[in-house]
Write an enzyme that holds these catalytic residues in place. Structure first.
Site, PDB file in Angstrom:
ATOM      1  N   ALA A 110      19.552  19.119 -39.117  1.00  0.00           N
ATOM      2  CA  ALA A 110      18.395  19.839 -39.027  1.00  0.00           C
ATOM      3  C   ALA A 110      18.631  21.155 -38.148  1.00  0.00           C
ATOM      4  O   ALA A 110      18.352  22.439 -38.507  1.00  0.00           O
ATOM      5  CB  ALA A 110      17.399  19.298 -38.274  1.00  0.00           C
TER       6      ALA A 110
ATOM      7  N   LYS B 210      23.379   5.469 -45.737  1.00  0.00           N
ATOM      8  CA  LYS B 210      24.202   6.546 -45.322  1.00  0.00           C
ATOM      9  C   LYS B 210      23.893   6.611 -43.875  1.00  0.00           C
ATOM     10  O   LYS B 210      25.148   7.038 -42.894  1.00  0.00           O
ATOM     11  CB  LYS B 210      24.236   7.796 -46.060  1.00  0.00           C
ATOM     12  CG  LYS B 210      22.985   8.753 -45.580  1.00  0.00           C
ATOM     13  CD  LYS B 210      23.070   9.704 -44.657  1.00  0.00           C
ATOM     14  CE  LYS B 210      21.855  10.634 -44.267  1.00  0.00           C
ATOM     15  NZ  LYS B 210      22.078  11.558 -42.965  1.00  0.00           N
TER      16      LYS B 210
ATOM     17  N   ARG C 202       1.871  15.930 -33.171  1.00  0.00           N
ATOM     18  CA  ARG C 202       1.022  14.909 -32.660  1.00  0.00           C
ATOM     19  C   ARG C 202       0.595  15.466 -31.185  1.00  0.00           C
ATOM     20  O   ARG C 202      -0.379  14.833 -30.745  1.00  0.00           O
ATOM     21  CB  ARG C 202       1.984  13.368 -32.511  1.00  0.00           C
ATOM     22  CG  ARG C 202       1.978  12.840 -33.724  1.00  0.00           C
ATOM     23  CD  ARG C 202       2.941  11.477 -33.618  1.00  0.00           C
ATOM     24  NE  ARG C 202       4.422  11.771 -33.220  1.00  0.00           N
ATOM     25  CZ  ARG C 202       5.068  10.652 -32.884  1.00  0.00           C
ATOM     26  NH1 ARG C 202       4.739   9.509 -32.590  1.00  0.00           N
ATOM     27  NH2 ARG C 202       6.374  11.131 -32.784  1.00  0.00           N
TER      28      ARG C 202
ATOM     29  N   GLY D   2      19.323  14.345 -48.284  1.00  0.00           N
ATOM     30  CA  GLY D   2      20.749  15.149 -48.456  1.00  0.00           C
ATOM     31  C   GLY D   2      21.522  15.128 -47.061  1.00  0.00           C
ATOM     32  O   GLY D   2      20.851  14.724 -46.080  1.00  0.00           O
TER      33      GLY D   2
ATOM     34  N   SER E 260      12.965  17.804 -34.991  1.00  0.00           N
ATOM     35  CA  SER E 260      13.928  18.630 -35.436  1.00  0.00           C
ATOM     36  C   SER E 260      13.771  18.937 -36.877  1.00  0.00           C
ATOM     37  O   SER E 260      13.844  20.141 -37.117  1.00  0.00           O
ATOM     38  CB  SER E 260      15.229  18.089 -34.891  1.00  0.00           C
ATOM     39  OG  SER E 260      15.540  17.946 -33.580  1.00  0.00           O
ATOM     40  N   TRP E 261      13.470  17.922 -37.578  1.00  0.00           N
ATOM     41  CA  TRP E 261      13.600  18.047 -39.035  1.00  0.00           C
ATOM     42  C   TRP E 261      12.192  18.746 -39.559  1.00  0.00           C
ATOM     43  O   TRP E 261      12.291  19.686 -40.136  1.00  0.00           O
ATOM     44  CB  TRP E 261      13.647  16.614 -39.713  1.00  0.00           C
ATOM     45  CG  TRP E 261      14.128  16.757 -41.215  1.00  0.00           C
ATOM     46  CD1 TRP E 261      14.176  15.665 -42.043  1.00  0.00           C
ATOM     47  CD2 TRP E 261      14.853  17.929 -41.843  1.00  0.00           C
ATOM     48  NE1 TRP E 261      14.469  16.167 -43.257  1.00  0.00           N
ATOM     49  CE2 TRP E 261      14.903  17.357 -43.175  1.00  0.00           C
ATOM     50  CE3 TRP E 261      15.147  18.990 -41.484  1.00  0.00           C
ATOM     51  CZ2 TRP E 261      15.753  17.937 -44.184  1.00  0.00           C
ATOM     52  CZ3 TRP E 261      16.026  19.932 -42.713  1.00  0.00           C
ATOM     53  CH2 TRP E 261      16.027  19.302 -43.701  1.00  0.00           C
TER      54      TRP E 261
ATOM     55  N   LYS F 203      14.128   9.429 -43.535  1.00  0.00           N
ATOM     56  CA  LYS F 203      15.036   8.522 -44.040  1.00  0.00           C
ATOM     57  C   LYS F 203      14.756   7.256 -43.458  1.00  0.00           C
ATOM     58  O   LYS F 203      14.358   7.056 -42.266  1.00  0.00           O
ATOM     59  CB  LYS F 203      16.546   9.019 -43.890  1.00  0.00           C
ATOM     60  CG  LYS F 203      16.797  10.292 -44.327  1.00  0.00           C
ATOM     61  CD  LYS F 203      18.368  10.605 -44.116  1.00  0.00           C
ATOM     62  CE  LYS F 203      18.391  11.973 -44.912  1.00  0.00           C
ATOM     63  NZ  LYS F 203      17.997  13.212 -44.177  1.00  0.00           N
TER      64      LYS F 203
END
Length: 209
Positions: free
Chosen positions: A128, A179, A31, A124, A10-11, A100
């Protein structure tokens, strides 16, 4: 700028669109060769954010990606595979890491696994799915190399994706990992029906920690 984005999740999908919107030459390296072939043929990721228009993005399997000519490598990988992929990256282009978390095996910060080339971290409050729809968002880029961070800020900044620069690489990486723990706890508070006061207190104390 010639950019290879490693990771067809997704990101990686959303950030490829961010870069393509700035008219960079983007290759999304997956991949799975079949997934890459579908993206190349249809302009859509068949597995993630299927609504996202990737018609301006090239797609290929990781082993066929043009790393040698890339001016930037963007890593959008799960932290669990980060340590396996990074040492195998060809070329000398700087790395911008979107991942992250910490290395699950050692607890090390992921940027420390990138050796022999400049590295920057982008983090941040970025969902996504919203970024892929060009909704307003902001992020910070942290790097020991301030000039690299400033160049990336200029290359990525847009009307809908605002980028700030920070020199505290350790702080940005650790806060990005922490976070997610707070977010999980906030979701648990919602699931238990504990109310907004409890969730706000949890977030506030998490920030204090």
């Amino acid at each position: 700028m010639r950019v290879v984005v490693v990771g067809g999740g997704s990101w990686g999908t959303a950030f490829s669109r961010v870069l393509a919107n700035r008219e960079h030459e983007v290759t999304l390296a997956c991949r799975d060769a079949e997934q890459a072939g579908t993206i190349a043929a249809t302009g859509r990721n068949p597995r993630y954010l299927t609504h996202t228009d990737l018609s301006g993005v090239n797609a290929t399997a990781i082993e066929e990606a043009p790393f040698a000519s890339a001016e930037l490598i963007v890593l959008a990988l799960p932290s669990a595979v980060y340590a396996n992929v990074v040492p195998e990256l060809p070329g000398t282009a700087p790395v911008l890491s979107l991942t992250k978390g910490l290395d699950p095996a050692t607890g090390e910060r992921l940027s420390t696994l990138v050796q022999g080339r400049p590295v920057a971290i982008l983090s941040g409050p970025n969902i996504a799915e919203e970024v892929s729809r060009d909704l307003p968002a902001a992020a910070v880029i942290a790097s020991d190399d301030r000039q690299l961070a400033l160049r990336l800020q200029e290359a990525i900044n847009s009307v809908t994706f605002r980028v700030y620069v920070n020199e505290d690489v350790v702080g940005v990486e650790l806060c990005a990992a922490a976070k997610n723990v707070i977010a999980l706890a906030a979701g648990g508070a919602d699931g238990l029906g504990l109310g907004d006061n409890a969730k706000a207190a949890l977030v506030a104390r998490g920030l204090a920690e």
